[in-house]
Each structure stands twice: as structure tokens, then as C-alpha cells.
Design a protein around this motif. Structure first.
Motif, PDB file in Angstrom:
ATOM      1  N   GLU A  97       0.854  -1.213   0.118  1.00 48.45           N
ATOM      2  CA  GLU A  97       0.199  -0.016  -0.110  1.00 48.45           C
ATOM      3  C   GLU A  97       0.732   1.162   0.122  1.00 48.45           C
ATOM      4  N   MET A  98       2.043   1.250   0.842  1.00 51.29           N
ATOM      5  CA  MET A  98       2.980   2.570   0.906  1.00 51.29           C
ATOM      6  C   MET A  98       3.711   2.640  -0.561  1.00 51.29           C
ATOM      7  N   VAL A  99       3.811   1.431  -1.246  1.00 54.25           N
ATOM      8  CA  VAL A  99       4.354   1.652  -2.747  1.00 54.25           C
ATOM      9  C   VAL A  99       3.464   2.128  -3.702  1.00 54.25           C
ATOM     10  N   LYS A 100       2.122   1.769  -3.698  1.00 55.49           N
ATOM     11  CA  LYS A 100       1.269   2.301  -4.448  1.00 55.49           C
ATOM     12  C   LYS A 100       0.808   3.618  -4.091  1.00 55.49           C
ATOM     13  N   GLN A 101       0.804   4.176  -2.637  1.00 51.90           N
ATOM     14  CA  GLN A 101       0.663   5.700  -2.472  1.00 51.90           C
ATOM     15  C   GLN A 101       1.870   6.502  -2.930  1.00 51.90           C
ATOM     16  N   ASN A 102       2.723   5.967  -2.792  1.00 47.80           N
ATOM     17  CA  ASN A 102       4.123   6.602  -3.150  1.00 47.80           C
ATOM     18  C   ASN A 102       4.349   6.841  -4.761  1.00 47.80           C
TER      19      ASN A 102
ATOM     20  N   ASP B  25       4.884 -10.438  -9.086  1.00 44.07           N
ATOM     21  CA  ASP B  25       4.567  -9.615  -7.715  1.00 44.07           C
ATOM     22  C   ASP B  25       4.817  -8.044  -8.062  1.00 44.07           C
ATOM     23  N   MET B  26       4.010  -7.183  -7.550  1.00 47.27           N
ATOM     24  CA  MET B  26       4.174  -5.603  -8.124  1.00 47.27           C
ATOM     25  C   MET B  26       5.521  -5.145  -7.471  1.00 47.27           C
ATOM     26  N   ILE B  27       6.130  -5.381  -6.293  1.00 52.90           N
ATOM     27  CA  ILE B  27       7.260  -4.909  -5.906  1.00 52.90           C
ATOM     28  C   ILE B  27       8.423  -5.539  -6.710  1.00 52.90           C
ATOM     29  N   ASP B  28       8.358  -6.626  -7.054  1.00 51.37           N
ATOM     30  CA  ASP B  28       9.545  -7.070  -7.834  1.00 51.37           C
ATOM     31  C   ASP B  28       9.440  -6.777  -9.270  1.00 51.37           C
ATOM     32  N   LEU B  29       8.262  -6.467  -9.544  1.00 52.41           N
ATOM     33  CA  LEU B  29       8.262  -6.071 -11.195  1.00 52.41           C
ATOM     34  C   LEU B  29       8.564  -4.673 -11.098  1.00 52.41           C
ATOM     35  N   SER B  30       8.173  -3.630  -9.985  1.00 49.50           N
ATOM     36  CA  SER B  30       8.579  -2.293  -9.941  1.00 49.50           C
ATOM     37  C   SER B  30      10.245  -2.384  -9.943  1.00 49.50           C
TER      38      SER B  30
ATOM     39  N   ILE C 282      12.536  -4.393 -11.012  1.00 44.85           N
ATOM     40  CA  ILE C 282      12.909  -4.900 -12.409  1.00 44.85           C
ATOM     41  C   ILE C 282      13.057  -3.554 -13.427  1.00 44.85           C
ATOM     42  N   ILE C 283      11.658  -2.988 -13.430  1.00 49.72           N
ATOM     43  CA  ILE C 283      11.823  -2.051 -14.470  1.00 49.72           C
ATOM     44  C   ILE C 283      12.341  -0.944 -14.029  1.00 49.72           C
ATOM     45  N   GLY C 284      12.268  -0.420 -12.792  1.00 54.46           N
ATOM     46  CA  GLY C 284      13.002   0.570 -12.520  1.00 54.46           C
ATOM     47  C   GLY C 284      14.654   0.280 -12.507  1.00 54.46           C
ATOM     48  N   ILE C 285      15.011  -0.635 -12.388  1.00 53.86           N
ATOM     49  CA  ILE C 285      16.543  -0.530 -12.810  1.00 53.86           C
ATOM     50  C   ILE C 285      16.910  -0.763 -14.179  1.00 53.86           C
ATOM     51  N   LEU C 286      16.096  -1.378 -15.212  1.00 56.26           N
ATOM     52  CA  LEU C 286      16.304  -1.219 -16.498  1.00 56.26           C
ATOM     53  C   LEU C 286      16.033   0.023 -17.101  1.00 56.26           C
ATOM     54  N   ILE C 287      15.254   0.870 -16.752  1.00 54.99           N
ATOM     55  CA  ILE C 287      14.948   2.276 -16.983  1.00 54.99           C
ATOM     56  C   ILE C 287      15.970   3.156 -16.568  1.00 54.99           C
TER      57      ILE C 287
ATOM     58  N   ILE D 185      25.760  -3.523  -9.914  1.00 56.50           N
ATOM     59  CA  ILE D 185      25.100  -4.433  -9.377  1.00 56.50           C
ATOM     60  C   ILE D 185      23.604  -4.638 -10.160  1.00 56.50           C
ATOM     61  N   GLY D 186      23.072  -3.481 -10.602  1.00 58.23           N
ATOM     62  CA  GLY D 186      21.493  -3.547 -10.785  1.00 58.23           C
ATOM     63  C   GLY D 186      21.039  -4.912 -11.660  1.00 58.23           C
ATOM     64  N   LEU D 187      21.663  -5.033 -12.619  1.00 61.07           N
ATOM     65  CA  LEU D 187      21.310  -6.219 -13.460  1.00 61.07           C
ATOM     66  C   LEU D 187      21.626  -7.520 -13.028  1.00 61.07           C
ATOM     67  N   VAL D 188      22.469  -7.669 -11.947  1.00 64.15           N
ATOM     68  CA  VAL D 188      22.387  -8.924 -11.257  1.00 64.15           C
ATOM     69  C   VAL D 188      21.335  -9.248 -10.325  1.00 64.15           C
ATOM     70  N   ASN D 189      20.988  -8.062  -9.691  1.00 60.07           N
ATOM     71  CA  ASN D 189      19.607  -8.025  -8.898  1.00 60.07           C
ATOM     72  C   ASN D 189      18.592  -8.419  -9.918  1.00 60.07           C
ATOM     73  N   VAL D 190      18.396  -7.855 -11.258  1.00 60.05           N
ATOM     74  CA  VAL D 190      17.442  -8.120 -12.003  1.00 60.05           C
ATOM     75  C   VAL D 190      17.210  -9.617 -12.184  1.00 60.05           C
ATOM     76  N   ARG D 191      18.629 -10.250 -12.400  1.00 61.70           N
ATOM     77  CA  ARG D 191      18.513 -11.776 -12.909  1.00 61.70           C
ATOM     78  C   ARG D 191      17.913 -12.456 -11.495  1.00 61.70           C
ATOM     79  N   LYS D 192      18.430 -12.027 -10.393  1.00 56.96           N
ATOM     80  CA  LYS D 192      17.930 -12.839  -8.918  1.00 56.96           C
ATOM     81  C   LYS D 192      16.570 -12.605  -8.797  1.00 56.96           C
ATOM     82  N   LEU D 193      15.883 -11.528  -9.102  1.00 64.84           N
ATOM     83  CA  LEU D 193      14.554 -11.363  -9.069  1.00 64.84           C
ATOM     84  C   LEU D 193      13.718 -12.147  -9.999  1.00 64.84           C
TER      85      LEU D 193
END
Length: 216
Positions: free
Chosen positions: A2-7, A114-119, A121-126, A183-191
Motif C-alpha cells: 500500500e505504501m508503494v502504491k501511494q508513493n 509480484d508488483m514490488i518485484d516488477l517495479s 526490475i523495470i526501475g533498474i532497467l529504465i 549490481i543492478g542487472l545482477v539484482n534483476v537476474r536474481k529477481l
């Protein structure tokens, strides 16, 4: 969640307010632009008209028009968390002078992960796309969301000047951005390991660095 959605909702509202102000300024100048063009037309100064249009109108207002066009597309993204994220990234890119083309041809209602995971991943790539294209001689990013009944395809493309080593790209701490980065793309792969139905294709084609993420 909910905090993520509000932000992200707050980010989206701020983005809308910013683009609305930009368009207000454009509409305010519209009459003056027409009067100036009328002078060139009345004197049949076609060369002067071409030069003025290219150097003064397109050059100054192109970014505002491109950003407004992108926000017309973002209405099809019905996931508020992603909508706020994309909106905030569009504003960052605009401030850096990066042209962003956003394509969401059909409404996107459901998240494939999962919305947090997806956010994340997409945030890192952008973010990576923004950093690379900011340093490029031609600053461009293309983002696309294509949803079908059985899958979702997310494509993020950016221009670049410094060629990355594709063999090292997903290894820890490799980056073209300097020491201690990457480290961003490494985190993407882990997610993505959490989602066996997800595939990611990374390639370089015709001067574009392309990340294709597909959930089936």
C-alpha cells in the motif's frame, strides 16, 4: 504494498502537474507562434519560414510535445504502481534532455509478477537506459508494454556510445559506469529466478541496447 502504491500515485500526480504546466506554456505561446509564421507566409519567405520552424519551434517545443505524447500512452497502463514509476522516469529523462518514446497499444490491467518485484526490475532497467543514453550523442529511449491473453512483453531500448561487454554484463559489479557500479542487472537476474515463466533477452541491434522481458 500500500505504501508503494501511494508513493507511485504521488509520483504520477506530480508528473501530470508538470506536463500540464508545460502544455499551458506551449498554449500560451501558440498565438505568438502563429503570428510569426503569418509574417513569413505573407512575405513568401519560405526559406525563412523553414529555418524559423526548425530552429525555434521544433527545437524549443519538441521535448514538451514528445513528453505529452508519452503521457497519452501511459493512460493505457492501469497498474498504478507501474504508472507512477514510469511517469517519474519520464520526467527524469525529460530533465536530462532524453527523448522517450512510450508505446502501450492496449490496456494493461494485470501484473505478471509480484508488483514490488516488477517495479524493482523495470526501475533498474529504465535507470540503466537513462544513464547510458544521457551520455550518448543521440539521447533516446523506447519503452513498450505489449499484453496478450497469455503473456506480457516489456521492451526497453536505449542509445549508447560506449559498447558494453555482453559476456560480462550480468556478472557482479561489472559496469561501464565506473568502479563499484553494475549490481543492478545482477539484482534483476536474481529477481527473475523467482519466475520460471519469465525470460529475458539482452542484445545490441542497429545502435540500440535492447532488453526484452517476457512473462508467459
Amino acid at each position: 504494498m500500500e505504501m508503494v502504491k501511494q508513493n507511485q500515485l504521488s509520483n504520477y500526480i506530480v508528473a501530470l502537474e508538470t506536463i500540464n504546466e508545460d502544455m499551458k506554456h506551449f498554449r500560451h505561446d501558440y498565438a505568438n507562434i502563429l503570428f510569426t509564421l503569418q509574417t513569413f507566409i505573407e512575405t513568401e519567405d519560405i526559406q525563412g519560414l523553414k529555418h524559423y520552424f526548425q530552429s525555434r519551434i521544433l527545437k524549443v517545443e519538441q521535448q514538451t510535445l514528445l513528453t505529452n505524447k508519452a503521457f497519452c500512452q501511459i493512460k493505457n497502463l492501469k497498474l498504478m504502481e507501474l504508472k507512477g514509476l514510469i511517469a517519474s522516469k519520464l520526467l527524469i529523462a525529460e530533465q536530462l534532455g532524453i527523448n522517450v518514446h512510450l508505446e502501450i497499444p492496449e490496456e494493461v490491467h494485470t501484473a505478471p509478477a509480484d508488483m514490488i518485484d516488477l517495479s524493482r526490475i523495470i526501475g533498474i532497467l529504465i535507470d540503466n537506459a537513462i544513464e547510458a543514453s544521457e551520455k550518448a550523442s543521440t539521447k533516446q529511449i523506447q519503452i513498450g508494454f505489449i499484453q496478450t491473453p497469455s503473456s506480457m512483453l516489456i521492451v526497453i531500448k536505449n542509445t549508447f556510445d560506449e559498447m558494453p561487454d555482453m559476456n560480462l554484463l550480468f556478472k557482479g559489479y561489472y559496469s561501464t559506469k565506473g568502479e563499484g557500479r553494475g549490481i543492478g542487472l545482477v539484482n534483476v537476474r536474481k529477481l527473475l529466478h523467482k519466475y520460471p515463466n519469465a525470460t529475458m533477452n539482452t542484445r545490441i541491434e542497429n545502435g540500440w541496447f535492447i532488453q526484452e522481458l517476457e512473462f508467459r
